[in-house]
Scaffold this motif. Structure first.
Motif, PDB file in Angstrom:
ATOM      1  N   ARG A   1      24.924  14.952  33.694  1.00 47.43           N
ATOM      2  CA  ARG A   1      26.369  15.008  33.919  1.00 47.43           C
ATOM      3  C   ARG A   1      27.044  13.696  33.523  1.00 47.43           C
ATOM      4  N   PHE A   2      26.281  12.600  33.464  1.00 48.31           N
ATOM      5  CA  PHE A   2      26.860  11.299  33.152  1.00 48.31           C
ATOM      6  C   PHE A   2      26.623  10.878  31.703  1.00 48.31           C
ATOM      7  N   GLY A   3      25.890  11.680  30.943  1.00 50.59           N
ATOM      8  CA  GLY A   3      25.654  11.328  29.549  1.00 50.59           C
ATOM      9  C   GLY A   3      24.440  12.024  28.968  1.00 50.59           C
ATOM     10  N   VAL A   4      24.003  11.532  27.820  1.00 53.95           N
ATOM     11  CA  VAL A   4      22.946  12.180  27.049  1.00 53.95           C
ATOM     12  C   VAL A   4      21.882  11.157  26.665  1.00 53.95           C
ATOM     13  N   PHE A   5      20.616  11.496  26.894  1.00 54.14           N
ATOM     14  CA  PHE A   5      19.507  10.646  26.482  1.00 54.14           C
ATOM     15  C   PHE A   5      19.038  11.058  25.094  1.00 54.14           C
ATOM     16  N   VAL A   6      18.741  10.044  24.274  1.00 51.97           N
ATOM     17  CA  VAL A   6      18.288  10.278  22.900  1.00 51.97           C
ATOM     18  C   VAL A   6      16.930   9.624  22.696  1.00 51.97           C
ATOM     19  N   ALA A   7      15.955  10.417  22.258  1.00 49.58           N
ATOM     20  CA  ALA A   7      14.649   9.872  21.885  1.00 49.58           C
ATOM     21  C   ALA A   7      14.757   9.377  20.445  1.00 49.58           C
ATOM     22  N   LEU A   8      14.750   8.064  20.269  1.00 46.96           N
ATOM     23  CA  LEU A   8      14.948   7.474  18.945  1.00 46.96           C
ATOM     24  C   LEU A   8      13.702   7.618  18.074  1.00 46.96           C
ATOM     25  N   ASP A   9      13.930   7.772  16.788  1.00 44.02           N
ATOM     26  CA  ASP A   9      12.814   7.913  15.850  1.00 44.02           C
ATOM     27  C   ASP A   9      11.966   6.649  15.805  1.00 44.02           C
ATOM     28  N   ASP A  10      12.613   5.497  15.867  1.00 47.05           N
ATOM     29  CA  ASP A  10      11.911   4.213  15.831  1.00 47.05           C
ATOM     30  C   ASP A  10      11.923   3.592  17.220  1.00 47.05           C
ATOM     31  N   GLY A  11      10.907   2.794  17.490  1.00 46.30           N
ATOM     32  CA  GLY A  11      10.866   2.105  18.766  1.00 46.30           C
ATOM     33  C   GLY A  11       9.994   2.807  19.788  1.00 46.30           C
ATOM     34  N   PRO A  12       9.630   2.092  20.851  1.00 49.36           N
ATOM     35  CA  PRO A  12       8.733   2.631  21.880  1.00 49.36           C
ATOM     36  C   PRO A  12       9.436   3.573  22.846  1.00 49.36           C
ATOM     37  N   ASP A  13       8.643   4.214  23.680  1.00 50.92           N
ATOM     38  CA  ASP A  13       9.197   5.085  24.712  1.00 50.92           C
ATOM     39  C   ASP A  13       9.758   4.238  25.848  1.00 50.92           C
ATOM     40  N   HIS A  14      10.574   4.881  26.684  1.00 43.31           N
ATOM     41  CA  HIS A  14      11.119   4.214  27.860  1.00 43.31           C
ATOM     42  C   HIS A  14      10.197   4.478  29.046  1.00 43.31           C
ATOM     43  N   PRO A  15       9.995   3.486  29.927  1.00 44.80           N
ATOM     44  CA  PRO A  15       9.080   3.680  31.056  1.00 44.80           C
ATOM     45  C   PRO A  15       9.597   4.639  32.120  1.00 44.80           C
ATOM     46  N   VAL A  16      10.905   4.905  32.110  1.00 47.38           N
ATOM     47  CA  VAL A  16      11.494   5.761  33.147  1.00 47.38           C
ATOM     48  C   VAL A  16      12.244   6.942  32.555  1.00 47.38           C
ATOM     49  N   PHE A  17      13.116   6.685  31.595  1.00 43.12           N
ATOM     50  CA  PHE A  17      14.020   7.705  31.075  1.00 43.12           C
ATOM     51  C   PHE A  17      13.383   8.516  29.948  1.00 43.12           C
ATOM     52  N   PRO A  18      13.925   9.701  29.683  1.00 40.24           N
ATOM     53  CA  PRO A  18      13.375  10.536  28.604  1.00 40.24           C
ATOM     54  C   PRO A  18      13.676  10.030  27.197  1.00 40.24           C
ATOM     55  N   GLY A  19      14.512   9.017  27.085  1.00 41.40           N
ATOM     56  CA  GLY A  19      14.829   8.459  25.776  1.00 41.40           C
ATOM     57  C   GLY A  19      15.365   7.051  25.915  1.00 41.40           C
ATOM     58  N   VAL A  20      15.143   6.225  24.898  1.00 43.55           N
ATOM     59  CA  VAL A  20      15.636   4.850  24.913  1.00 43.55           C
ATOM     60  C   VAL A  20      17.126   4.805  24.589  1.00 43.55           C
ATOM     61  N   GLY A  21      17.609   5.774  23.811  1.00 45.87           N
ATOM     62  CA  GLY A  21      19.026   5.828  23.470  1.00 45.87           C
ATOM     63  C   GLY A  21      19.820   6.573  24.529  1.00 45.87           C
ATOM     64  N   PHE A  22      21.066   6.147  24.738  1.00 47.23           N
ATOM     65  CA  PHE A  22      21.919   6.818  25.732  1.00 47.23           C
ATOM     66  C   PHE A  22      23.356   6.855  25.233  1.00 47.23           C
ATOM     67  N   ILE A  23      23.971   8.044  25.330  1.00 45.46           N
ATOM     68  CA  ILE A  23      25.367   8.240  24.932  1.00 45.46           C
ATOM     69  C   ILE A  23      26.169   8.626  26.169  1.00 45.46           C
ATOM     70  N   THR A  24      27.167   7.818  26.536  1.00 41.94           N
ATOM     71  CA  THR A  24      28.039   8.184  27.639  1.00 41.94           C
ATOM     72  C   THR A  24      28.974   9.311  27.199  1.00 41.94           C
ATOM     73  N   ILE A  25      29.542  10.027  28.157  1.00 43.86           N
ATOM     74  CA  ILE A  25      30.419  11.160  27.854  1.00 43.86           C
ATOM     75  C   ILE A  25      31.568  10.761  26.922  1.00 43.86           C
ATOM     76  N   PRO A  26      32.284   9.648  27.165  1.00 42.66           N
ATOM     77  CA  PRO A  26      33.398   9.293  26.270  1.00 42.66           C
ATOM     78  C   PRO A  26      32.975   9.007  24.839  1.00 42.66           C
ATOM     79  N   GLU A  27      31.695   8.678  24.612  1.00 40.98           N
ATOM     80  CA  GLU A  27      31.238   8.343  23.268  1.00 40.98           C
ATOM     81  C   GLU A  27      30.659   9.540  22.522  1.00 40.98           C
ATOM     82  N   LEU A  28      30.760  10.725  23.120  1.00 40.86           N
ATOM     83  CA  LEU A  28      30.241  11.922  22.451  1.00 40.86           C
ATOM     84  C   LEU A  28      31.199  12.473  21.408  1.00 40.86           C
ATOM     85  N   SER A  29      32.490  12.465  21.736  1.00 46.23           N
ATOM     86  CA  SER A  29      33.457  13.103  20.841  1.00 46.23           C
ATOM     87  C   SER A  29      34.818  12.443  20.964  1.00 46.23           C
ATOM     88  N   TRP A  30      35.584  12.484  19.883  1.00 35.48           N
ATOM     89  CA  TRP A  30      36.965  12.012  19.914  1.00 35.48           C
ATOM     90  C   TRP A  30      37.843  12.950  20.718  1.00 35.48           C
TER      91      TRP A  30
END
Length: 242
Positions: A85-114
């Motif tokens: 509900r607070f954003g979206v996790f992104v599993a990046l093609d490059d880089g290691p996994d995150h120890p807690v979250f499902p992805g190292v990348g994160f997009i907040t709701i305001p950054e999803l769309s104009w």
């Protein structure tokens, strides 16, 4: 917590904020007084006279190094790993996994769309491939803060290119507020008709003038590109201004 640095035993010159102790929350209470630690300096506070340290840098050196080497504006690709509900996790093609979250990348709701969105699923789905712009390294959560909308054209700027002050537009009322009402004049583009507009009296409320869903004729009074704001009025203008 305060830290006495090796070689500077006169007083504690290091400080570690709770979220800089560990990205694995269960371990964040494991530090004890007198314990020796290794941490990276991430900021210097001259006013307070101390260095802000992060144990997370030495706890996950590969992930820290990956995130620290990213640059604002860099495009990173990956797969939508989870939608919250607070954003979206992104599993990046490059880089290691995150120890807690499902992805190292994160997009907040305001950054999803104009555009205003009712649900995240209207924009992305789990498993979808995306390319996003890197915004910053979130040292507290060990995330690459990303923007999906930054990789796409801003519809407001495209609208601003085609419009001029004094132009008459047709639109539909979408929202009433104490200070006026909003009118959608194009796909995803809304403007505000202030309560002080000449078509209303000082005592009138927006509800006295229009209702949500009403079709109205409005005039462009101001286009603020920087703040992405469109100011409208129901004032009539001379035909040659249209």
């Amino acid at each position: 917590m305060k830290v006495t640095l090796d070689g500077f035993s006169a007083r504690p010159l290091g400080v570690i904020w709770p979220l800089d102790v560990s990205w694995s929350w269960q371990q964040s209470v494991a530090v004890k007084v007198g314990q020796r630690i290794t941490a990276e300096v991430i900021a210097i506070d001259l006013d307070e006279g101390h260095a802000r340290l992060a144990m997370t840098a030495t706890e996950n050196p590969e992930l820290w190094a990956f995130l620290k080497s990213r640059h604002r504006g860099e495009i990173l690709s990956g797969t939508i790993a989870a939608i919250e509900r607070f954003g979206v996790f992104v599993a990046l093609d490059d880089g290691p996994d995150h120890p807690v979250f499902p992805g190292v990348g994160f997009i907040t709701i305001p950054e999803l769309s104009w555009l205003h969105i009712e649900a995240v699923s209207d924009v992305v789905q789990v498993g979808q491939r995306v390319s996003c712009e890197f915004l910053q390294f979130d040292t507290w959560n060990g995330e690459a803060r990303l923007s999906l909308k930054a990789t796409r054209p801003d519809p407001f700027q495209e609208f601003a290119d085609s419009i001029a002050v004094g132009r008459t537009l047709q639109g539909q009322v979408t929202k009433l507020t104490p200070f006026g009402f909003f009118v959608q004049v194009a796909g995803g583009i809304e403007g505000l008709v202030h309560r002080q507009a000449p078509a209303t009296t000082p005592e009138a409320t927006p509800q006295d003038v229009v209702q949500v869903g009403d079709d109205v004729t409005v005039v462009v009074m101001d286009v603020d590109r920087e703040r992405r704001r469109l100011t409208l009025s129901r004032e009539q203008v001379a035909p040659d201004a249209r």
